[in-house]
Scaffold this motif. Sequence first.
Motif, PDB file in Angstrom:
ATOM      1  N   ALA A  15       2.814   8.810  -0.371  1.00 47.25           N
ATOM      2  CA  ALA A  15       2.840   9.749   0.804  1.00 47.25           C
ATOM      3  C   ALA A  15       1.984  11.072   0.647  1.00 47.25           C
ATOM      4  O   ALA A  15       1.368  11.520   1.516  1.00 47.25           O
ATOM      5  CB  ALA A  15       4.175   9.915   1.471  1.00 47.25           C
ATOM      6  N   ARG A  16       2.348  11.591  -0.369  1.00 48.36           N
ATOM      7  CA  ARG A  16       1.476  12.857  -0.772  1.00 48.36           C
ATOM      8  C   ARG A  16       0.331  12.696  -0.868  1.00 48.36           C
ATOM      9  O   ARG A  16      -0.631  13.630  -0.846  1.00 48.36           O
ATOM     10  CB  ARG A  16       2.245  13.547  -1.997  1.00 48.36           C
ATOM     11  N   ALA A  17      -0.259  11.637  -1.740  1.00 51.03           N
ATOM     12  CA  ALA A  17      -1.779  11.343  -1.889  1.00 51.03           C
ATOM     13  C   ALA A  17      -2.368  11.189  -0.156  1.00 51.03           C
ATOM     14  O   ALA A  17      -3.706  11.220  -0.461  1.00 51.03           O
ATOM     15  CB  ALA A  17      -1.777  10.139  -2.799  1.00 51.03           C
ATOM     16  N   GLY A  18      -1.700  10.995   0.343  1.00 45.96           N
ATOM     17  CA  GLY A  18      -2.527  10.810   1.881  1.00 45.96           C
ATOM     18  C   GLY A  18      -2.329   9.629   2.708  1.00 45.96           C
ATOM     19  O   GLY A  18      -3.165   9.197   3.442  1.00 45.96           O
ATOM     20  N   VAL A  19      -1.282   8.510   2.310  1.00 46.10           N
ATOM     21  CA  VAL A  19      -1.042   7.325   2.975  1.00 46.10           C
ATOM     22  C   VAL A  19       0.062   7.901   4.060  1.00 46.10           C
ATOM     23  O   VAL A  19       1.058   8.202   3.505  1.00 46.10           O
ATOM     24  CB  VAL A  19      -0.677   6.184   1.937  1.00 46.10           C
ATOM     25  N   GLY A  20      -0.180   7.425   5.302  1.00 49.27           N
ATOM     26  CA  GLY A  20       0.882   7.707   6.379  1.00 49.27           C
ATOM     27  C   GLY A  20       1.189   6.275   7.005  1.00 49.27           C
ATOM     28  O   GLY A  20       0.117   5.730   7.074  1.00 49.27           O
ATOM     29  N   ARG A  21       2.349   6.029   7.283  1.00 43.41           N
ATOM     30  CA  ARG A  21       2.511   5.272   7.936  1.00 43.41           C
ATOM     31  C   ARG A  21       3.573   5.060   9.188  1.00 43.41           C
ATOM     32  O   ARG A  21       4.318   5.762   8.959  1.00 43.41           O
ATOM     33  CB  ARG A  21       3.412   3.841   6.943  1.00 43.41           C
ATOM     34  N   LYS A  22       3.401   4.538  10.310  1.00 47.82           N
ATOM     35  CA  LYS A  22       4.150   4.358  11.716  1.00 47.82           C
ATOM     36  C   LYS A  22       4.548   2.969  11.577  1.00 47.82           C
ATOM     37  O   LYS A  22       3.975   2.085  11.776  1.00 47.82           O
ATOM     38  CB  LYS A  22       3.186   4.751  12.713  1.00 47.82           C
ATOM     39  N   PHE A  23       5.795   2.922  11.681  1.00 43.17           N
ATOM     40  CA  PHE A  23       6.547   1.635  11.779  1.00 43.17           C
ATOM     41  C   PHE A  23       6.663   1.241  13.337  1.00 43.17           C
ATOM     42  O   PHE A  23       6.192   1.974  14.103  1.00 43.17           O
ATOM     43  CB  PHE A  23       8.102   1.797  11.278  1.00 43.17           C
ATOM     44  N   GLN A  24       7.081   0.027  13.639  1.00 44.04           N
ATOM     45  CA  GLN A  24       6.980  -0.469  15.185  1.00 44.04           C
ATOM     46  C   GLN A  24       7.762   0.514  16.023  1.00 44.04           C
ATOM     47  O   GLN A  24       7.237   0.916  17.098  1.00 44.04           O
ATOM     48  CB  GLN A  24       7.354  -1.879  15.122  1.00 44.04           C
ATOM     49  N   ARG A  25       9.090   0.778  15.626  1.00 43.93           N
ATOM     50  CA  ARG A  25       9.872   1.571  16.527  1.00 43.93           C
ATOM     51  C   ARG A  25       9.855   3.120  16.054  1.00 43.93           C
ATOM     52  O   ARG A  25       9.727   3.465  15.139  1.00 43.93           O
ATOM     53  CB  ARG A  25      11.468   0.952  16.404  1.00 43.93           C
TER      54      ARG A  25
ATOM     55  N   ASN B 144       5.201   6.117  -7.101  1.00 42.33           N
ATOM     56  CA  ASN B 144       6.332   5.952  -6.043  1.00 42.33           C
ATOM     57  C   ASN B 144       5.944   6.314  -4.602  1.00 42.33           C
ATOM     58  O   ASN B 144       5.059   6.659  -4.295  1.00 42.33           O
ATOM     59  CB  ASN B 144       7.658   6.239  -6.531  1.00 42.33           C
ATOM     60  N   GLU B 145       6.853   5.789  -3.702  1.00 40.51           N
ATOM     61  CA  GLU B 145       6.476   5.815  -2.298  1.00 40.51           C
ATOM     62  C   GLU B 145       6.133   7.425  -1.750  1.00 40.51           C
ATOM     63  O   GLU B 145       5.470   7.673  -1.182  1.00 40.51           O
ATOM     64  CB  GLU B 145       7.912   5.411  -1.503  1.00 40.51           C
ATOM     65  N   ALA B 146       7.085   8.285  -2.343  1.00 39.50           N
ATOM     66  CA  ALA B 146       7.057   9.980  -2.107  1.00 39.50           C
ATOM     67  C   ALA B 146       5.500  10.307  -2.674  1.00 39.50           C
ATOM     68  O   ALA B 146       4.843  10.869  -2.049  1.00 39.50           O
ATOM     69  CB  ALA B 146       7.899  10.494  -2.733  1.00 39.50           C
ATOM     70  N   GLN B 147       5.267   9.799  -3.822  1.00 34.31           N
ATOM     71  CA  GLN B 147       3.828  10.260  -4.343  1.00 34.31           C
ATOM     72  C   GLN B 147       2.583   9.704  -3.421  1.00 34.31           C
ATOM     73  O   GLN B 147       1.618  10.409  -3.273  1.00 34.31           O
ATOM     74  CB  GLN B 147       3.697   9.774  -6.003  1.00 34.31           C
TER      75      GLN B 147
ATOM     76  N   VAL C 186       0.733  -1.251   0.100  1.00 31.53           N
ATOM     77  CA  VAL C 186      -0.177  -0.086   0.056  1.00 31.53           C
ATOM     78  C   VAL C 186       0.713   1.157   0.077  1.00 31.53           C
ATOM     79  O   VAL C 186       0.229   2.200  -0.781  1.00 31.53           O
ATOM     80  CB  VAL C 186      -1.080  -0.003   1.247  1.00 31.53           C
ATOM     81  N   THR C 187       1.904   1.190   0.676  1.00 34.15           N
ATOM     82  CA  THR C 187       2.854   2.462   0.637  1.00 34.15           C
ATOM     83  C   THR C 187       4.007   2.634  -0.460  1.00 34.15           C
ATOM     84  O   THR C 187       4.802   3.324  -0.342  1.00 34.15           O
ATOM     85  CB  THR C 187       3.533   2.552   2.057  1.00 34.15           C
ATOM     86  N   GLY C 188       3.855   1.606  -1.270  1.00 35.43           N
ATOM     87  CA  GLY C 188       4.803   1.570  -2.165  1.00 35.43           C
ATOM     88  C   GLY C 188       6.267   0.886  -2.240  1.00 35.43           C
ATOM     89  O   GLY C 188       7.009   1.049  -3.319  1.00 35.43           O
TER      90      GLY C 188
END
Length: 246
Positions: A79-89, A74-77, A50-52
């Motif tokens: 993220a700009r489209a509105g997908v945010g991801r928080k990793f475990q650490r 790509n991943e940056a696009q 989902v995050t590319g």
Amino acid sequence: MSTLLEVSGVSVSFDGFKAINNLSFQIGKAELRAIIGPNGAGKTTFMDIVTGKTRPDEGRVIWGDKSVSLLKMNEAQIARAGVGRKFQRPTVFEDQSVFDNLLLALKKDRGPLAVLLYRRTAGDREKVEQLADEIGLADHLSRKSGELSHGQKQWLEIGMLLAQEPRLLLVDEPAAGMTLAEREHTTALLVEAAKTRAVVVVEHDMEFVRRLNCKVTVLHEGSVLAEGSLDHVTKNQDVIDVYLGR
């Protein structure tokens, strides 16, 4: 419920191992969803797709009102489209204050000129204070982020993601290593965030999933095994077999 993200018939293999196998499901625009499943079920690979970060071998990943394909970005696009991801650490700037971490994360034009000419406005300050209030760190704005507890760092990172105004927030095991009080606050934070956007929580901890009180998707061998409330899926014989290894 209108759909924000639709994953349809997605498969991906690594060295002959099918990490995701004909996976299909949907997330609504303002929905809290938990994704559970044993190790190797494909939870992280799903987030990578989902995050590319990972390209699937087949299938579609459709996003937003205009039904655009995330697989063409790509991943940056993404993220700009509105997908945010928080990793475990948590990854926060430890030497910077809580205030500065949140300020850096605010949704802004990131072009080189805009960055050079940036001057902090009263509106920025207000936004940061509002975010800090939302994540429970209003009293810690001037503290260095490195001094925060593990739980507080996790909240700060969620705040930094919210500062970017994502429409979908992917959160990986937020409850890991938290005290009981911190977990309660984290639950409240995610439930609140899901009122205005989609929040998908990947979690091992059933007690935490129960607190979220939301629809649960169970993954197994890269496919959806069951879906529904936690009580519904934990009574499912296939889920019992997979989790208890019968």
